[in-house]
Design an enzyme around this catalytic site. Structure first.
Site, short mmCIF file in Angstrom:
data_model
loop_
_atom_site.label_atom_id
_atom_site.label_comp_id
_atom_site.label_asym_id
_atom_site.label_seq_id
_atom_site.Cartn_x
_atom_site.Cartn_y
_atom_site.Cartn_z
N GLY A 85 20.34 66.71 17.96
CA GLY A 85 19.41 67.06 16.89
C GLY A 85 19.76 68.32 16.13
O GLY A 85 19.00 68.75 15.26
N GLU A 114 23.77 66.38 23.47
CA GLU A 114 24.25 65.16 22.79
C GLU A 114 24.28 65.32 21.28
O GLU A 114 23.50 64.69 20.56
CB GLU A 114 23.30 63.99 23.12
CG GLU A 114 23.19 63.66 24.57
CD GLU A 114 22.02 62.73 24.86
OE1 GLU A 114 21.02 62.74 24.12
OE2 GLU A 114 22.11 61.99 25.84
N GLY A 174 25.27 64.63 17.55
CA GLY A 174 25.87 63.54 16.76
C GLY A 174 26.19 64.06 15.38
O GLY A 174 27.33 64.39 15.04
N ARG A 175 25.13 64.24 14.57
CA ARG A 175 25.26 64.70 13.19
C ARG A 175 26.09 65.99 13.07
O ARG A 175 26.92 66.12 12.18
CB ARG A 175 23.85 64.95 12.65
CG ARG A 175 23.78 65.23 11.16
CD ARG A 175 22.38 65.72 10.78
NE ARG A 175 21.31 64.98 11.41
CZ ARG A 175 20.73 63.89 10.90
NH1 ARG A 175 21.08 63.45 9.72
NH2 ARG A 175 19.79 63.26 11.56
N ARG A 205 20.53 56.42 3.69
CA ARG A 205 19.67 57.56 4.01
C ARG A 205 18.77 58.02 2.84
O ARG A 205 17.60 58.31 3.05
CB ARG A 205 20.48 58.72 4.58
CG ARG A 205 21.21 58.34 5.88
CD ARG A 205 21.83 59.52 6.60
NE ARG A 205 20.82 60.37 7.20
CZ ARG A 205 20.40 61.52 6.73
NH1 ARG A 205 20.94 61.99 5.63
NH2 ARG A 205 19.45 62.20 7.32
N TYR A 256 15.07 57.70 3.98
CA TYR A 256 14.43 58.97 4.37
C TYR A 256 14.22 59.92 3.20
O TYR A 256 13.86 61.07 3.41
CB TYR A 256 15.30 59.73 5.38
CG TYR A 256 15.81 58.95 6.54
CD1 TYR A 256 14.95 58.34 7.45
CD2 TYR A 256 17.19 58.84 6.77
CE1 TYR A 256 15.45 57.65 8.54
CE2 TYR A 256 17.69 58.15 7.86
CZ TYR A 256 16.81 57.55 8.74
OH TYR A 256 17.31 56.87 9.81
N CYS A 272 21.03 45.71 -5.98
CA CYS A 272 20.00 45.17 -6.85
C CYS A 272 18.64 45.62 -6.35
O CYS A 272 17.90 44.85 -5.73
CB CYS A 272 20.11 43.65 -6.81
SG CYS A 272 19.78 42.95 -8.38
N GLU A 273 18.35 46.88 -6.58
CA GLU A 273 17.15 47.48 -6.01
C GLU A 273 16.94 48.82 -6.71
O GLU A 273 17.83 49.68 -6.67
CB GLU A 273 17.44 47.68 -4.51
CG GLU A 273 16.37 48.34 -3.75
CD GLU A 273 15.84 47.47 -2.61
OE1 GLU A 273 16.30 46.33 -2.43
OE2 GLU A 273 14.94 47.94 -1.93
N TYR A 327 25.57 58.85 10.20
CA TYR A 327 24.59 57.82 9.83
C TYR A 327 24.82 57.28 8.42
O TYR A 327 23.88 56.86 7.74
CB TYR A 327 23.16 58.36 10.00
CG TYR A 327 22.91 58.97 11.37
CD1 TYR A 327 22.84 58.15 12.49
CD2 TYR A 327 22.83 60.35 11.55
CE1 TYR A 327 22.65 58.70 13.76
CE2 TYR A 327 22.65 60.90 12.82
CZ TYR A 327 22.56 60.08 13.91
OH TYR A 327 22.39 60.61 15.17
#
Ligand code: LLP
Length: 443
Positions: A248, A290, A292-293, A330, A334, A361-362, A390
């Protein structure tokens, strides 16, 4: 421009990463392209590890591979002597195929299947982070069938909500993850694990959220964990060998993001743990984390080619790129914010703010709403920064858009580590429709 890691602007006015010109990379591999600055990944791994070494604390730094996983990334992590956190059979399979030593793999997840647990036990991985009562039961059944003992940590939900985006915090009590402390379920889980011949309870785990910029959430979680450990020792005789405080640790995506250096998080975690351990007169356990990012996030840059442009007078200037929510969901998911720059004309004077649109298409497929850029024309190359975590790992084939290629760059050379998906790849799993015979009908 946010120059970080080995990123810089070269004499041609192009962005260069790992000593390689991004314009050259785009020609060689095409766009969209994920480019990873491996020197930055190495620097981060070293920073996390050396903080433990300086304090003479036994540790494991496990790369949370959900942030970005593929054979080469696991091999890089292995070469950096990191352990690996996996969360699915697919990640476990890839890590094993990449040659990661099974004993350095930790397996997370709130719904590991019988097949996944069997695969992990067969491979003799280092530790399974048990998440719920059903899993404890499955683990005992499988281990007993295999005549083996499984090393586990218990995932606790310490009831700490880190200061982060609501959708990505996992530490609050009302969470699908882990055993909750307040209701006594965690105590029951410890009892089950200690009573079982098939389980070896190494310790406990907590993870309070993601993209965290302060240490107070970790300090609070450690306090809550020790509030439990003390009675567990007194009443159940449980002495943890390992305390895992999850990942985190935040990174800088945009100006105003103020993450701490890796050693600051680690030293605070050690300090707080030592404080409790010393007050209780216990031995210092091993500490695992742990990240990650913080290992791969800002090491990644996405290169896009700019295509169509649309100027709505007095409203907005849109630039569309050849990727979007299919390679980076992302922003849509988010409301995540990013910065970027024109990679092929990085020194040109800024002309205006542009809205960077994806090609899906959004309407919600917008990557950046307000990016200051020079005068732009179709064919220009856009670099979007800090997309290494991610991004590719959450990529998808919405609109049947093939997933980008991925390269590692370092010391002036590049290597392809994931090939660009082809249209053929997109239909590889498809099966033809078998026409039903038309049954003639008469009345
Ligand atoms: N450990 C556990 C148990 C986790 O659940 C996670 C992330 C990590 C470690 C690694 O966290 P990191 O150091 O990368 O923040 N898709 C979201 C992030 C989801 C994180 C899930 N768990 C995003 O794109 O921001």
């Amino acid at each position: 421009m946010y120059e970080h890691g080995t990123m810089k602007i070269n004499a041609a006015g192009h962005i260069e990463i790992g000593g390689v010109d991004t314009v050259k990379l785009a020609h060689q591999y095409g766009t969209p392209l994920f480019v990873y600055d491996t020197a930055l990944i190495k620097e981060r791994a070293k920073a996390f590890k050396s903080a433990f070494e300086e304090e003479h604390v036994a540790f494991q730094v496990a790369y949370a591979s959900k942030a970005f996983s593929c054979i080469a990334m696991y091999q890089l992590a292995k070469s950096l002597d990191l352990s690996i956190d996996v969360v699915s059979g697919g990640e476990l399979y890839t890590a094993l195929k990449a040659g990661v030593e099974p004993e350095k793999i930790h397996f997370h997840g709130n719904n590991k299947s019988i097949e996944e647990l069997t695969m992990a036990i067969d491979a003799k991985i280092g530790c399974i982070v048990a998440d719920n009562f059903y899993e404890l039961e499955l683990l005992q059944q499988i281990a007993s069938k295999h005549g083996t003992v499984v090393q586990i940590l218990l995932r606790l939900t310490p009831g700490v909500e880190a200061h982060t985006h609501e959708f990505i915090s996992t530490g609050q009590e009302d969470s699908k993850f882990g055993f909750d402390l307040a209701s006594g379920q965690a105590t029951e889980a410890v009892r089950i694990a200690l009573d079982s011949k098939q389980l070896k309870l190494l310790g406990v785990h907590s993870h309070i959220g993601s993209q965290i910029f302060e240490t107070d959430g970790f300090v609070l979680a450690i306090e809550k964990v020790f509030d439990q450990l003390k009675p567990w020792r007194e009443t159940l005789g449980f002495v943890p060998e390992v305390l895992n405080f999850g990942g985190g640790f935040g990174i800088r995506y945009i100006e105003g993001d103020t993450p701490l250096a890796p050693n600051v998080y680690v030293k605070e975690i050690i300090k707080e743990t030592k404080k409790h351990v010393q007050a209780l007169g216990w031995e210092m356990p091993e500490i695992w984390i742990e990240p990650g990012r913080s290992l791969v996030g800002d090491a990644g840059t996405t290169l896009y080619s700019i295509g169509s442009t649309k100027d709505i007078p007095n409203v907005r200037r849109y630039l569309s790129v050849d990727g979007g929510m299919s390679d980076n969901i992302r922003p849509a998911l988010y409301d995540a914010k990013y910065e970027g720059a024109l990679a092929n004309r990085a020194t040109d004077p800024i002309e205006d703010q542009f809205a960077i649109a994806g090609k899906c298409c959004e309407s919600g497929d917008m990557l950046i709403w307000d990016l200051p850029l020079p005068q732009v024309k179709p064919g220009d190359l856009l670099a979007m920064f800090c997309t290494g975590a991610y991004g590719y790992s959450m990529a998808n084939n919405y609109n049947r858009i093939p997933r980008p290629a991925v390269v590692f760059v370092e010391d002036g050379s590049s290597q392809l580590i994931i090939k660009r998906e082809t249209y053929q790849d997109l239909i590889n799993l498809d099966q033809p429709y078998k026409m039903q015979e038309v049954v003639s009908f008469e009345n």
